[in-house]
Structure formats: C-alpha cells, structure tokens
Design an enzyme around this catalytic site. Structure first.
Site, PDB file in Angstrom:
ATOM      1  N   CYS A  64       0.810  -1.224   0.000  1.00 19.55           N
ATOM      2  CA  CYS A  64       0.000   0.000   0.000  1.00 19.55           C
ATOM      3  C   CYS A  64       0.842   1.271   0.000  1.00 19.55           C
ATOM      4  O   CYS A  64       0.619   2.177  -0.804  1.00 19.55           O
ATOM      5  CB  CYS A  64      -0.990  -0.003   1.167  1.00 19.55           C
ATOM      6  SG  CYS A  64      -0.248   0.077   2.819  1.00 19.55           S
ATOM      7  N   HIS A 116      -2.570   0.902   6.954  1.00 19.68           N
ATOM      8  CA  HIS A 116      -2.878   0.799   5.525  1.00 19.68           C
ATOM      9  C   HIS A 116      -3.190   2.197   4.993  1.00 19.68           C
ATOM     10  O   HIS A 116      -3.801   3.002   5.693  1.00 19.68           O
ATOM     11  CB  HIS A 116      -4.073  -0.134   5.303  1.00 19.68           C
ATOM     12  CG  HIS A 116      -4.352  -0.415   3.863  1.00 19.68           C
ATOM     13  ND1 HIS A 116      -3.524  -1.205   3.089  1.00 19.68           N
ATOM     14  CD2 HIS A 116      -5.351  -0.015   3.044  1.00 19.68           C
ATOM     15  CE1 HIS A 116      -4.021  -1.285   1.857  1.00 19.68           C
ATOM     16  NE2 HIS A 116      -5.126  -0.560   1.799  1.00 19.68           N
ATOM     17  N   HIS A 128      -5.886   1.756  -3.993  1.00 19.58           N
ATOM     18  CA  HIS A 128      -4.914   1.176  -3.063  1.00 19.58           C
ATOM     19  C   HIS A 128      -4.419  -0.166  -3.571  1.00 19.58           C
ATOM     20  O   HIS A 128      -4.951  -0.728  -4.525  1.00 19.58           O
ATOM     21  CB  HIS A 128      -5.530   1.032  -1.668  1.00 19.58           C
ATOM     22  CG  HIS A 128      -6.578  -0.035  -1.573  1.00 19.58           C
ATOM     23  ND1 HIS A 128      -6.565  -0.999  -0.597  1.00 19.58           N
ATOM     24  CD2 HIS A 128      -7.675  -0.304  -2.322  1.00 19.58           C
ATOM     25  CE1 HIS A 128      -7.609  -1.799  -0.748  1.00 19.58           C
ATOM     26  NE2 HIS A 128      -8.299  -1.402  -1.786  1.00 19.58           N
TER      27      HIS A 128
END
Length: 178
Positions: A64, A116, A128
């Site tokens: 990510c 994240h 993402h």
C-alpha cells in the site's frame, strides 16, 4: 529520516502543476492540476499485483505505501516516507466529510492505527494495493470492511492545486475488503 517542511511541500506542489498538450486528454471543464496528474498516474497502476515491501512493477508489485510513494513521486516529484504510519504524520488532518481527490486515507487493517494507506479519488472511492493475492484497485469507503477500519485522512496537495476531477472509476471498482 528527514521530512519536508510544510511550506516547502506547498511550494513544490505549486510548481508541479502539469501543462497539458492540446492532444492530451484533460477534461475540458477542468483546469489541469496536481491532483489530476496524481490520480491519472495512480490509475496507470491498476491491476498491478500486491507485493509485501513492493515499490513498483519492476520489482513485482506494490504494497500500500509503496504504491502511494510511487504515485506521489512520479506525479509530483515528492519523496514520501516508506510506511503508512510515517505518511500519516504529514500534511493536514481532515475529516471524512471533507475528503477531496488526492487526499491520503488511512485504515487499521493490522490491529494498529495507520497500518494501511490509499489515495482518495472522489465519489467516496479510493485507490490502493490491498493485500497478498490482490491487485491495485479502486474500492468504496462505504463498504462495511473499510468503514470499520477508517483511521483518518491527510491532505498533502494544497487546495489551489486541487482542480475538480471526476475520473471514470465505475468500471474499475474492487469487490470488497482485504
């Protein structure tokens, strides 16, 4: 690790607005800006595999933060920190109701805050690189999975660079959480 002062970050972003050639596909009603460049660059990585610690297609994929770092680096020339938690210390904190395309969105996906990160693309969706077995994709913040894990957002691109941008993302949405 050394981070850019906010005033220098704003100056760099102001200087980084692209100039579109007449034959490039910039929406006629939208002034070209850093956000359009950023999101277009991010969409160029759709479908690239997730890879833990990955920083780009040339090394087999992205995690990510590797995706976010690559997109901001390629589009705006910014050298962001390597981890989501370090990125969460940058920019201005913003609420979920104030999100604009180009903002970073953060989630608790590993039982710790800011584990994240993704890039908000508008229409309550974000880009993402999700997790092992996944690929870079667009998902909705409205899903139960992401709503429960949302930690906050940060704005790195100044409002002056945030020209309206409405990408055609309906066809590239993901199907769920990690």
């Amino acid at each position: 690790m050394h981070f850019l002062p906010k005033s220098l970050l704003v100056a760099l972003l102001t200087l980084s607005a692209p100039v579109f050639a007449a034959d490039e596909a910039a929406p006629a009603e939208d002034a070209p800006g850093a956000v359009a460049t950023l999101i277009d660059k991010g969409f160029g990585f759709l479908g690239i595999k997730y890879r833990l610690g990955g920083t780009g297609p040339e090394v087999g994929g992205f995690d990510c933060s590797g995706l976010v770092r690559k997109v901001f680096g390629d589009a705006l020339g910014l050298n962001l920190p390597r981890t989501a938690s370090e990125m969460a210390r940058l920019g201005d904190k913003i609420g979920s109701k104030d999100l604009k395309p180009g903002d970073l969105v953060f989630f608790n996906t590993m039982r710790r805050t800011f584990s994240h990160v993704g890039i908000y693309v508008g229409d309550n969706k974000f880009l993402h690189s999700p997790s092992a077995g996944g690929v870079v994709r667009v998902e909705t913040l409205d899903s139960t999975y992401w709503m429960k894990r949302f930690n906050g957002a940060r704005r790195l691109v100044p409002d002056a660079q945030a020209a309206p941008y409405s990408p055609a993302i309906k066809a590239v949405e993901g199907s769920g959480g990690e």
